[in-house]
Design an enzyme around this catalytic site. Sequence first.
Site, mmCIF file in Angstrom:
data_model
loop_
_atom_site.group_PDB
_atom_site.id
_atom_site.type_symbol
_atom_site.label_atom_id
_atom_site.label_comp_id
_atom_site.label_asym_id
_atom_site.label_seq_id
_atom_site.Cartn_x
_atom_site.Cartn_y
_atom_site.Cartn_z
ATOM 1 N N ARG A 1 0.822 -1.214 0.000
ATOM 2 C CA ARG A 1 0.000 0.000 0.000
ATOM 3 C C ARG A 1 0.856 1.265 0.000
ATOM 4 O O ARG A 1 0.408 2.328 -0.386
ATOM 5 C CB ARG A 1 -0.891 0.030 1.246
ATOM 6 C CG ARG A 1 -1.969 -1.009 1.268
ATOM 7 C CD ARG A 1 -3.201 -0.493 2.002
ATOM 8 N NE ARG A 1 -3.038 -0.446 3.444
ATOM 9 C CZ ARG A 1 -3.382 -1.445 4.256
ATOM 10 N NH1 ARG A 1 -3.887 -2.540 3.771
ATOM 11 N NH2 ARG A 1 -3.239 -1.323 5.554
ATOM 12 N N ARG B 1 -8.369 -5.981 14.218
ATOM 13 C CA ARG B 1 -7.662 -5.126 15.160
ATOM 14 C C ARG B 1 -8.605 -3.977 15.504
ATOM 15 O O ARG B 1 -9.351 -3.480 14.651
ATOM 16 C CB ARG B 1 -6.394 -4.531 14.525
ATOM 17 C CG ARG B 1 -5.373 -5.550 14.149
ATOM 18 C CD ARG B 1 -4.798 -6.286 15.316
ATOM 19 N NE ARG B 1 -3.856 -5.479 16.069
ATOM 20 C CZ ARG B 1 -3.302 -5.877 17.215
ATOM 21 N NH1 ARG B 1 -3.623 -7.057 17.739
ATOM 22 N NH2 ARG B 1 -2.431 -5.118 17.834
ATOM 23 N N ARG C 1 0.784 6.167 16.713
ATOM 24 C CA ARG C 1 0.881 7.519 16.159
ATOM 25 C C ARG C 1 0.109 8.511 17.007
ATOM 26 O O ARG C 1 -0.717 8.126 17.846
ATOM 27 C CB ARG C 1 0.392 7.551 14.715
ATOM 28 C CG ARG C 1 -1.016 7.041 14.512
ATOM 29 C CD ARG C 1 -1.391 7.023 13.027
ATOM 30 N NE ARG C 1 -2.737 6.516 12.842
ATOM 31 C CZ ARG C 1 -3.368 6.454 11.678
ATOM 32 N NH1 ARG C 1 -2.768 6.864 10.570
ATOM 33 N NH2 ARG C 1 -4.592 5.987 11.591
ATOM 34 N N ASP D 1 -10.225 1.347 1.400
ATOM 35 C CA ASP D 1 -10.132 2.797 1.538
ATOM 36 C C ASP D 1 -11.526 3.383 1.301
ATOM 37 O O ASP D 1 -12.387 2.750 0.680
ATOM 38 C CB ASP D 1 -9.155 3.360 0.505
ATOM 39 C CG ASP D 1 -7.702 3.169 0.954
ATOM 40 O OD1 ASP D 1 -7.470 3.107 2.180
ATOM 41 O OD2 ASP D 1 -6.816 3.091 0.083
ATOM 42 N N GLU E 1 -2.773 6.953 19.573
ATOM 43 C CA GLU E 1 -3.503 5.808 19.006
ATOM 44 C C GLU E 1 -2.816 4.491 19.372
ATOM 45 O O GLU E 1 -1.622 4.330 19.130
ATOM 46 C CB GLU E 1 -3.548 5.999 17.486
ATOM 47 C CG GLU E 1 -4.390 5.007 16.761
ATOM 48 C CD GLU E 1 -4.562 5.390 15.278
ATOM 49 O OE1 GLU E 1 -4.678 6.589 14.955
ATOM 50 O OE2 GLU E 1 -4.564 4.476 14.455
HETATM 51 N N1 UDP Z 1 3.745 1.006 8.340
HETATM 52 C C1 UDP Z 1 4.872 0.982 9.136
HETATM 53 N N2 UDP Z 1 5.368 2.153 9.609
HETATM 54 C C2 UDP Z 1 4.801 3.343 9.365
HETATM 55 C C3 UDP Z 1 3.659 3.373 8.537
HETATM 56 C C4 UDP Z 1 3.139 2.196 8.050
HETATM 57 O O1 UDP Z 1 5.393 -0.086 9.428
HETATM 58 O O2 UDP Z 1 5.299 4.362 9.857
HETATM 59 C C5 UDP Z 1 3.208 -0.281 7.843
HETATM 60 C C6 UDP Z 1 2.114 -0.846 8.758
HETATM 61 O O3 UDP Z 1 2.232 -2.256 8.781
HETATM 62 C C7 UDP Z 1 0.843 -0.426 8.047
HETATM 63 C C8 UDP Z 1 1.260 -0.561 6.586
HETATM 64 O O4 UDP Z 1 2.635 -0.124 6.561
HETATM 65 O O5 UDP Z 1 -0.262 -1.260 8.369
HETATM 66 C C9 UDP Z 1 0.430 0.241 5.618
HETATM 67 O O6 UDP Z 1 0.480 1.609 5.962
HETATM 68 P P1 UDP Z 1 -0.815 2.513 5.907
HETATM 69 O O7 UDP Z 1 -0.461 3.914 6.145
HETATM 70 O O8 UDP Z 1 -1.602 2.149 4.680
HETATM 71 O O9 UDP Z 1 -1.530 2.035 7.240
HETATM 72 P P2 UDP Z 1 -2.989 1.702 7.649
HETATM 73 O O10 UDP Z 1 -3.923 2.347 6.677
HETATM 74 O O11 UDP Z 1 -2.976 0.203 7.629
HETATM 75 O O12 UDP Z 1 -3.096 2.268 9.029
#
Ligand code: UDP
Length: 381
Positions: A170, A245, A275, A348, A298
């Site tokens: 992603r 989750r 975050r 999304d 979070e």
């Molecule tokens: N991820 C990470 N570090 C970061 C941001 C994202 O390891 O600082 C990884 C994490 O496993 C996450 C995935 O990349 O689920 C996809 O990122 P996205 O921003 O799409 O996160 P989500 O929408 O799943 O919160």
Amino acid sequence: MRYCIVGAGFSGAVVARSLADEGHHVLVIDERKHIGGNCYTERDAKTGVMTHCYGPHIFHTADERVWNYLRRFSTMTSYVHKVRAVAKGAVYSLPINLLTINQFFGKTMGPTEARAFIEKKAMPIREPRNFEEQALCMFGEELYLAFFRGYTHKQWGLDPAQLPASILKRLPMRFDYDDSYFAHPHQAIPKRGYTELVASILAMPNVEVRLGARFEDINELFAHVVYTGQIDRYFDFKLGRLGYRTLDFEAFRAKGDFQGTAVLNYCDGDVPYTRITEHKHLAPWEKHRFDDTICYREFSRACGPGDIPYYPIRLVDEQRILNRYIELARATAGVSFIGRLGTYRYLDMDVTIGEALNAADQMVKLISAGRMLPAFFVDPS
Ligand code: UDP
């Protein structure tokens, strides 16, 4: 007879609107006290800041139909999302771009040089079988350990070697200074928040919205039910529970500007949260720059009974259970399943809305032809 839509998030609102536009009568119910599902926004009484109560939601899309659809109902204000990340005592820019690479390795490389540099770090894994292998072959061990290992473990509660590679896919990696988190041409947030946008989609005389109401407690016969809740819950969890989750938010207020940006990720494994979101930066067109601020820390954890489901986990075990629910749903008349919870997929917002519009188009056609509605309008397996 009326149609019943279970869930007043984007999926439910979009389908309700399309049916109502065709003159059908619709009852939309939601067990929560508000519409909008997890996109729900509310103005914080103490700071006046528009708050994304279930975490930051940034709309982004390349789908013109979805983009034009939303603009019928609200002013979408341009907002280009940028994410900063704290890792091992320093602040970087995400997704990994030329600034991240140069800062992290203490270099001043240009795009070609950086590409060659990362290629040397990347491990030669031909077909990455999981998240960890995908990360190692995209950018090597150092960047993986600094930005992904700890965060992913906190986010999913699993070792990255147990997670599918698709989760990492992603995120892009860039060899220029483009630090926009998303690559879509349209990126925006509704000017007056998501709740008003969803309310405007639902605002039809032939749509009744009933909040604080559980489907299990409704005794009315319907022409058809469109269920946007958890598919396993519809069937009373009789084939087992699908894993999710959930998120906990710890709200705190501060004076002035707390972190200078909307979202700051904390990548180190020993920081318990993933975050911090500072909500006023998600509405930079509002006048809160120097006033009080509200932030959410979070935390991610396994979703138990009664918790709000966020991320479908979809590992091998869940997939097996899901397939059995899909079979059961296909053998059950009178109900269709759509959306993130109805089809147990990470979606999304733009995909959710696009799928709901397509499902509604098909429903309208089938209804006018006097035909039965299917259990699914996409293949959820
Ligand atoms: N991820 C990470 N570090 C970061 C941001 C994202 O390891 O600082 C990884 C994490 O496993 C996450 C995935 O990349 O689920 C996809 O990122 P996205 O921003 O799409 O996160 P989500 O929408 O799943 O919160």
